[in-house]
Design an enzyme around this catalytic site. Structure first.
Site, PDB file in Angstrom:
ATOM      1  N   TYR A 191     -42.824 -41.984  15.002  1.00  0.00           N
ATOM      2  CA  TYR A 191     -42.300 -42.231  14.432  1.00  0.00           C
ATOM      3  C   TYR A 191     -41.689 -43.782  13.727  1.00  0.00           C
ATOM      4  CZ  TYR A 191     -38.048 -39.584  17.181  1.00  0.00           C
ATOM      5  OH  TYR A 191     -37.390 -38.863  16.876  1.00  0.00           O
ATOM      6  N   HIS A 245     -37.894 -39.099  10.902  1.00  0.00           N
ATOM      7  CA  HIS A 245     -37.079 -39.202  11.334  1.00  0.00           C
ATOM      8  C   HIS A 245     -35.665 -40.618  11.221  1.00  0.00           C
ATOM      9  CE1 HIS A 245     -39.670 -37.741  14.314  1.00  0.00           C
ATOM     10  NE2 HIS A 245     -41.167 -38.630  14.199  1.00  0.00           N
TER      11      HIS A 245
END
Ligand code: MG
Length: 439
Positions: A191, A245
């Site tokens: 992420y 993300h």
């Protein structure tokens, strides 16, 4: 039925050429199936390793031995979902006719009055998928046959390649190409990877946040360099994807989308958070980079305008988070009309029943784009016989009737739900001043 057809059928059924047991089956089929009711609903929770926090429902019918399985998994709120099904939804389902899938979907949708919540979506999806499983078992067919049959021979997957630097990423990409994958998502360390200031580094406030911090300028510089490197190394044939993300401010999302255009991505995922989807119009005006969005989708009002205004190229709903097979089929039909494709979300926390729900829809729909991969250790295949297999970049179900999967409840009971860790989990990312960056 006309007299002629009826007498022809009677003649066929009476024919000595057809064995008696086949005649009995034909007679049964032409009469239709006996009426069923939902006798009970079992809520089964299990944490068989890793990040798994699985919630399943087992819808038990009035026909002995006939049941369906559905997924209500919600890794962050598993206990809340299980409780909501047990105390609120289940009492409404018992006694209903499991053949009436559409009606029970609508009934479940309005039962809490306030609708389109994450927990309601889980409950509704679980029931829906279990009812399709029951219908398939009754028909003696895999669910995809009931949806209209195969529109493709197998379900192509995209793999998750990841590495903390370019060299590690190269090795990961090569491994998947060698396995047969044509579509590969490329990340530089999970992420927000490629956009972090190391712990304690950079200009920080005097007191407070010292951990790894996300910086969007670093990210928007690094990711195009990653694609440049990969295209030089692996050429143009491999289809590359990337997941942002949702970490960027809208203007930087537009900037990144432009900068990666020369590298011909299959798609760029979640470049904007759900709160800023109006900015997709700005992205469309300046670049042809294909956009994917929808992993965080909960409410149809989020994805419908993106599809009907043709602002995205792929919708990324998780089937067990947005209403099950019934909802996925309708979303896929909307996509087909508007030239958008599907890329149902998976992710490492997800379970084999949701994967198969996606699989049956994937096999049938014309608007299919790609399916995200998710693979399970051997012990999950033992606990859930019929778990789909990943072979050479494609997903294969068991082809048994219904979803084609079962659940060994004794094994599942060996791994009760484990409490989530106290404090921050992976959803918390912060900038260098200590402020939250949205996932
Ligand atoms: Mg994603």
């Amino acid at each position: 039925m006309s007299l002629t057809r009826r007498s022809l059928l009677s003649t066929l059924l009476a024919s000595p050429l057809i064995p008696a047991h086949v005649q009995a089956q034909l007679a049964q089929r032409t009469r239709g199936l006996p009426k069923l009711t939902i006798k009970d609903v079992k809520v089964i929770t299990t944490s068989p390793g890793g990040r798994y926090q699985w919630v399943f429902v087992k819808v038990i019918t009035s026909e002995p031995g006939l049941y369906g399985l559905g997924s209500a998994s919600n890794v962050q709120q598993a206990a809340a979902v299980a409780n909501a099904i047990e105390t609120f939804y289940k009492p409404g389902w018992i006694g209903k006719d499991p053949d009436r899938i559409e009606d029970l979907w609508q009934y479940t949708h309005v039962r809490p009055y306030w609708r389109n919540s994450t927990i309601q979506n889980n409950a509704q999806s679980a029931l829906d998928v279990a009812l399709w499983d029951i219908k398939g078992k009754r028909a003696g067919m895999p669910v995809y046959e009931l949806l209209g049959g195969k529109a493709r021979d197998a379900v192509p997957l995209y793999a998750h390649a990841d590495g903390k630097d370019f060299q590690a990423l190269d090795e990961s990409v090569k491994k998947y190409i060698d396995e047969g994958y044509r579509h590969i998502r490329v990340q530089l360390g999970g992420y927000g990877g490629g956009g972090f200031v190391a712990p304690g580094q950079g200009s920080r406030p005097r007191e407070g946040f010292k951990a790894q911090a996300f910086d969007e300028d670093i990210y928007v510089e690094t990711i195009p360099q990653m694609f440049e490197h990969l295209r030089v190394k692996f050429g143009k044939e491999v289809k590359l994807l990337h997941d942002v993300h949702e970490h960027l401010s809208p203007a930087m999302a537009v900037e990144l989308s432009k900068r990666v255009e020369p590298y011909r991505l299959f798609f760029l995922e979640d470049v904007l958070p759900p709160e800023q989807i109006s900015w997709f119009k700005n992205i469309r005006q300046v670049t042809t980079t294909p956009m994917a969005m929808g992993e965080l989708n909960v409410n149809p009002h989020e994805w419908v305008p993106l599809i009907t205004d043709r602002l995205i190229d792929f919708v990324r709903n998780r089937v067990s988070q947005t209403g099950g097979i019934t909802a996925a089929k309708k979303t896929a039909a909307l996509c087909e009309t508007h030239g958008v494709r599907t890329a149902w979300q998976e992710g490492g926390d997800n379970d084999p029943i949701n994967q198969l729900a996606s699989y049956h829809v994937d096999l049938n729909i014309t608007s299919f784009g790609i399916q995200e991969e998710n693979h399970f250790p051997d012990m999950i295949h033992e606990m859930m016989p019929g778990t789909a297999k990943l072979i050479g970049g494609y997903l294969y179900g068991s082809d048994n009737p219904g979803l084609g999967i079962d659940l060994n409840e004794q094994l599942a009971a060996k791994w009760p739900l484990v409490p989530l860790p106290k404090g921050d989990i992976w959803t918390t990312v912060r900038g260098i001043d200590g402020s939250i960056v949205k996932p």
